[in-house]
Design a protein around this motif. Structure first.
Motif, PDB file in Angstrom:
ATOM      1  N   GLN A  43       0.816  -1.156  -0.128  1.00 17.98           N
ATOM      2  CA  GLN A  43       0.135   0.582  -0.073  1.00 17.98           C
ATOM      3  C   GLN A  43       0.901   1.495  -0.063  1.00 17.98           C
ATOM      4  O   GLN A  43       0.028   1.974  -0.948  1.00 17.98           O
ATOM      5  N   THR A  44       2.347   0.985   0.821  1.00 19.87           N
ATOM      6  CA  THR A  44       3.090   2.062   1.173  1.00 19.87           C
ATOM      7  C   THR A  44       3.597   2.737  -0.782  1.00 19.87           C
ATOM      8  O   THR A  44       3.512   3.990  -1.483  1.00 19.87           O
ATOM      9  N   ILE A  45       4.164   1.268  -1.180  1.00 20.02           N
ATOM     10  CA  ILE A  45       4.192   1.616  -2.438  1.00 20.02           C
ATOM     11  C   ILE A  45       3.517   2.649  -3.391  1.00 20.02           C
ATOM     12  O   ILE A  45       4.143   3.198  -4.946  1.00 20.02           O
ATOM     13  N   ARG A  46       2.182   1.634  -3.600  1.00 17.96           N
ATOM     14  CA  ARG A  46       1.240   2.241  -3.982  1.00 17.96           C
ATOM     15  C   ARG A  46       1.297   3.717  -4.144  1.00 17.96           C
ATOM     16  O   ARG A  46       0.459   5.086  -4.625  1.00 17.96           O
ATOM     17  N   GLU A  47       0.893   4.548  -3.055  1.00 22.81           N
ATOM     18  CA  GLU A  47       0.963   5.665  -2.484  1.00 22.81           C
ATOM     19  C   GLU A  47       1.785   6.484  -2.784  1.00 22.81           C
ATOM     20  O   GLU A  47       0.960   7.453  -3.964  1.00 22.81           O
ATOM     21  N   PHE A  48       2.704   5.934  -3.584  1.00 20.87           N
ATOM     22  CA  PHE A  48       3.937   6.614  -3.716  1.00 20.87           C
ATOM     23  C   PHE A  48       4.016   7.297  -5.573  1.00 20.87           C
ATOM     24  O   PHE A  48       4.484   7.959  -6.044  1.00 20.87           O
ATOM     25  N   ALA A  49       2.971   6.064  -6.047  1.00 21.59           N
ATOM     26  CA  ALA A  49       3.760   5.592  -7.244  1.00 21.59           C
ATOM     27  C   ALA A  49       2.770   6.245  -8.309  1.00 21.59           C
ATOM     28  O   ALA A  49       3.212   7.076  -8.980  1.00 21.59           O
ATOM     29  N   THR A  50       1.241   6.466  -7.055  1.00 18.84           N
ATOM     30  CA  THR A  50       0.032   7.011  -7.195  1.00 18.84           C
ATOM     31  C   THR A  50      -1.076   8.079  -7.401  1.00 18.84           C
ATOM     32  O   THR A  50      -1.001   9.182  -7.967  1.00 18.84           O
TER      33      THR A  50
END
Length: 375
Positions: free
Chosen positions: A239-246
């Protein structure tokens, strides 16, 4: 024209095309040199790449009209190195002859003339520099025989029409080479310190990944690759990586967490990258992930941190746990203290280390390991 007609019908458009091809593909300089050599009806031609102040030198040479490439290194060294040519004083874009570097009459006694040019009836050496003297520049050198003679006015005008393209091509080539050198230095430094680095696009695809990151990704139980994407098995990490990416407006700028790696632990520092407006969102890197195996020998000792930052033993131990990605609650449990006590210790640690966030503390501690070892 002098003597035998030279440059009768040079394919200028082909040469210009070869210049820009070579600017992005280094192997393209040899095809350019071959065409340049033929257009000048030269006996010998060379391109010398120099980078000041580093002094690097790369040579490309061609000799003869029969397609023979290269000349003995000893002969070239004599031609290029035996005065009177002063490469450092050459102005970019100006066409020089050997006589420009000699006082009147001295040319006849210069070794490059008497030992190589005169004896072969190849008495006309000319050259031009492209690029700044104190940076990345190229010198184009050619030798013609006595029957052909030096460049005449028409040939000089033809060559000067190529110079703006050579200057632009060399500027592109220089940026590419220097970026490669810079990238190589950064990559080597990361690998020397056993740091992995991977850049991900908005869909989690791996765009760039150094050797250490490759190994750690393959080893970790909490990471896997699927169709070129980096998958974090834990939902909170994903979730953290997804938030950073999008999410370009995300308030958090860094995240620190730990991954399993057999009996070891992998520390992770993830940071979002805001894309530039000119970039294609489908291929732009959105997240950079740094990975480091937190082995016993890679961890700083409490003694080292105490000496560096004036920490108490308890503060030093908490700093190590936080640098490994532990939360305050997890660190407190491992140390057998309350979470409130851990929070008080952390404030003191941040103050003494001169940082405000856990991610900053990670960098400070990892830097101390890199500089001083594990103490």
């Amino acid at each position: 024209m002098n003597g035998t007609a030279a440059c009768v019908d040079p394919d200028r458009e082909e040469l210009i095309s070869l210049i820009y091809e070579a600017s992005v593909h280094p192997d393209g300089w040899q095809p350019f040199l071959n065409a340049f050599h033929r257009s000048l009806s030269a006996y010998f031609s060379a391109i010398m790449f120099r980078h000041r102040p580093h002094g690097s030198l790369t040579l490309m040479v061609r000799r003869g009209d029969d397609g023979e490439d290269g000349i003995p290194s000893r002969i070239y060294a004599d031609i290029a190195g035996s005065g009177p040519i002063d490469y450092e004083t050459m102005e970019s874009g100006q066409i020089y002859t050997l006589r420009d570097f000699s006082a009147h009459g001295e040319i006849a006694t210069a070794p490059v003339f008497t030992e190589h040019l005169k004896v072969a009836d190849k008495g006309h050496l000319e050259l031009v520099a492209v690029g700044p003297a104190d940076g990345f520049r190229a010198q184009f050198l050619w030798v013609r025989d006595d029957a052909t003679g030096p460049l005449d006015a028409g040939e000089r005008a033809w060559l000067k029409s190529l110079l703006p393209h050579l200057e632009r091509g060399m500027a592109i080539f220089a940026r590419k080479i220097l970026l490669q050198v810079s990238s190589g230095i950064c990559t080597e430094a990361l690998e020397q310190l056993a740091f992995g680095a991977a850049a991900l696009d908005k869909d989690g695809r791996i765009l760039v990944c150094n050797r250490v990151a490759d190994e750690l990704i393959d080893q970790s139980e909490d990471l896997r690759r699927v169709n070129g994407r980096l998958i974090f098995r834990r939902k909170d990490h994903a979730q953290t990586i997804r938030e950073f990416a999008t999410n370009l407006d995300i308030a958090r700028t860094e995240a620190v967490f730990r991954l399993r790696n057999g009996e070891e632990t992998i520390g992770v520092l993830a940071r979002p990258i805001a894309p530039r407006a000119a970039d294609n969102a489908m291929t732009t890197a959105r997240v950079i992930v740094y990975l480091h195996a937190l082995t016993g020998h890679a961890q700083p000792s409490p003694v080292l941190l105490s000496k560096l930052f004036g920490l108490t033993p308890s503060e030093a131990m908490l700093a190590i746990l936080l640098s490994e990605g532990a939360t305050l609650r997890e660190a407190a449990q491992q140390m057998g203290i309350t979470e409130n006590s851990a929070r008080t210790y952390s404030k003191r640690i941040f103050l003494k280390a001169g940082v405000r966030r856990q991610a900053d503390l990670v960098r400070v501690i990892l830097r101390s390991v890199a500089m001083f070892g594990n103490g």
